[in-house]
Design a protein around this motif. Sequence first.
Motif, PDB file in Angstrom:
ATOM      1  N   ARG A  22      58.687 -29.551 -18.479  1.00 18.42           N
ATOM      2  CA  ARG A  22      58.329 -28.779 -17.134  1.00 18.42           C
ATOM      3  C   ARG A  22      59.224 -27.302 -17.324  1.00 18.42           C
ATOM      4  NH1 ARG A  22      54.014 -28.300 -18.591  1.00 18.42           N
ATOM      5  NH2 ARG A  22      53.744 -27.145 -16.500  1.00 18.42           N
ATOM      6  N   HIS A  26      58.020 -23.340 -18.225  1.00 20.71           N
ATOM      7  CA  HIS A  26      57.925 -21.723 -17.702  1.00 20.71           C
ATOM      8  C   HIS A  26      58.795 -20.698 -18.157  1.00 20.71           C
ATOM      9  CE1 HIS A  26      55.910 -23.472 -13.909  1.00 20.71           C
ATOM     10  NE2 HIS A  26      56.156 -23.859 -13.917  1.00 20.71           N
ATOM     11  N   ALA A 148      58.305 -22.377  -8.005  1.00 22.43           N
ATOM     12  CA  ALA A 148      57.188 -22.680  -8.473  1.00 22.43           C
ATOM     13  C   ALA A 148      57.465 -23.469  -9.634  1.00 22.43           C
ATOM     14  CB  ALA A 148      56.001 -22.136  -9.872  1.00 22.43           C
ATOM     15  N   ASP A 152      55.852 -27.508  -9.825  1.00 23.73           N
ATOM     16  CA  ASP A 152      55.333 -27.719 -10.144  1.00 23.73           C
ATOM     17  C   ASP A 152      56.409 -29.790 -11.324  1.00 23.73           C
ATOM     18  OD1 ASP A 152      53.368 -28.467 -12.522  1.00 23.73           O
ATOM     19  OD2 ASP A 152      54.609 -26.552 -13.926  1.00 23.73           O
ATOM     20  N   THR A 153      57.053 -29.400 -11.733  1.00 21.79           N
ATOM     21  CA  THR A 153      58.006 -30.903 -11.960  1.00 21.79           C
ATOM     22  C   THR A 153      57.590 -31.813 -11.271  1.00 21.79           C
ATOM     23  OG1 THR A 153      59.915 -28.486 -12.791  1.00 21.79           O
ATOM     24  CG2 THR A 153      60.636 -31.190 -12.658  1.00 21.79           C
ATOM     25  N   ASP A 155      55.579 -32.862  -8.779  1.00 22.10           N
ATOM     26  CA  ASP A 155      54.362 -32.841  -9.367  1.00 22.10           C
ATOM     27  C   ASP A 155      54.257 -33.933 -10.429  1.00 22.10           C
ATOM     28  OD1 ASP A 155      53.412 -31.386  -7.398  1.00 22.10           O
ATOM     29  OD2 ASP A 155      52.442 -29.617  -8.055  1.00 22.10           O
ATOM     30  N   ARG A 268      51.168 -20.415  -7.481  1.00 20.33           N
ATOM     31  CA  ARG A 268      50.922 -21.429  -7.541  1.00 20.33           C
ATOM     32  C   ARG A 268      49.405 -21.498  -7.373  1.00 20.33           C
ATOM     33  NH1 ARG A 268      53.338 -26.253  -6.914  1.00 20.33           N
ATOM     34  NH2 ARG A 268      52.766 -26.755  -5.324  1.00 20.33           N
TER      35      ARG A 268
END
Length: 421
Positions: A22, A26, A148, A152-153, A155, A268
């Motif tokens: 992840r 990014h 972000a 995200d990681t 999630d 996001r």
Amino acid sequence: MRDFLPAEKARRERVLAVIRERYRAHGFDEIETPVMEDYARLHAGIGGDNEKLAFNVLKRGLDAEAVRAAADDPAALSDLGLRYDLTVPLARFYATHRAELPSVFRSVQIAPVWRAERPQKGRYRQFVQCDIDVIGDATPRAEAELLAATLDTLDALGLDGATVRINDRRALDAMLDVFGFAPAERPGVLITIDKLDKIGPDGVEDELRERGVTPSAVDAFAEFLRRPVTLEYNPYGERQIRKALPAGVPDEVIAHLVGLGEALAAVRGSDPIPGPPLVFDPFLVRGMGYYTGTIFELAHPDVGYSLGGGGRYDGMIGRFLGQDVPAVGFSIGFERIVDLVTAATDGEASAVVVVHDREVPASELLAHKAALVASGARVRLEQRTKNLRSLLDRAAADGYTAFATLAAGAEPGSLELRPLD
């Protein structure tokens, strides 16, 4: 410092693989630095209390007399030490390799660090940190990119419900100035404010008075803590930030914080309300001495402690480079999150134990194993024992998900796989 058995090691590596994937998605590039740094660099006064927990490396070639003579001077005994975090090594790395790096450098560093902690749950003397940093960008976009990527990681790891508490060291300094604390008093005052969640407003007021700091400032701060506060549906935005701070905090600091929330909302893809999972906390302190601006901590409803944090440290790289470079970083506490990750990341697609009779020739065993490996499975060969249940339970504990039995003469590819329950 701990050993890890195969199943736990495999689980940790699977979680680390998600984190790496992840962060790489990014735009962060992974680096590696040595486990040791110069003693003077590790004890330059920028690591806070962590400097006191550093493991130092004795100079080579010292005899007993030299050790006795330097007993009261650690710098004379040691010229190297084990890193206690990854930020100080990153600053040295950037100062060394700046000409070879892009103007805005986004780094990942995932590695063990060492501190002479008193071992307890969640605290170890060797532990893994997962750091991402943006060097060369002074705008709120840098913080938004970090947040972000981190959210995200989480999630991707299935850790829903995480929130990020945010503050700014400049806002803290301005607030203490408004209340009337003298500059020399502020380090101790911040130590006390950092205990607000644990001891409450009364405890903070009592401790500040015990410190003997400016009485009128304590009065003003205590009154501010006890002012009526209404709950907000959206805990992060200009209105909420201004409402949480006393009058007199510079507008540019508030604008930076507001810009961070707006940038993260855009990244996001969230509406302004409810927006990203941000909470403005005017009393968030974080103890590292190198923070110069935005600071943040990662919280999760399943645990009562921080899962990570970071902040802006615009002054650190300048100590090594001779000129200031804006920098901001975020560190995930890997040892804390790995225990929260659910079983969704625990299993492998196919991990098979082949239980074979003693009479099966080695050529047949390896042919069956090769067929399973070619299909994408991980395969372990085990000779049948009297207590088959114990053998299978051990395999399941080691992360295997299926088994097959093999007698002599079976055709490769003919094994019947059964789940390990």
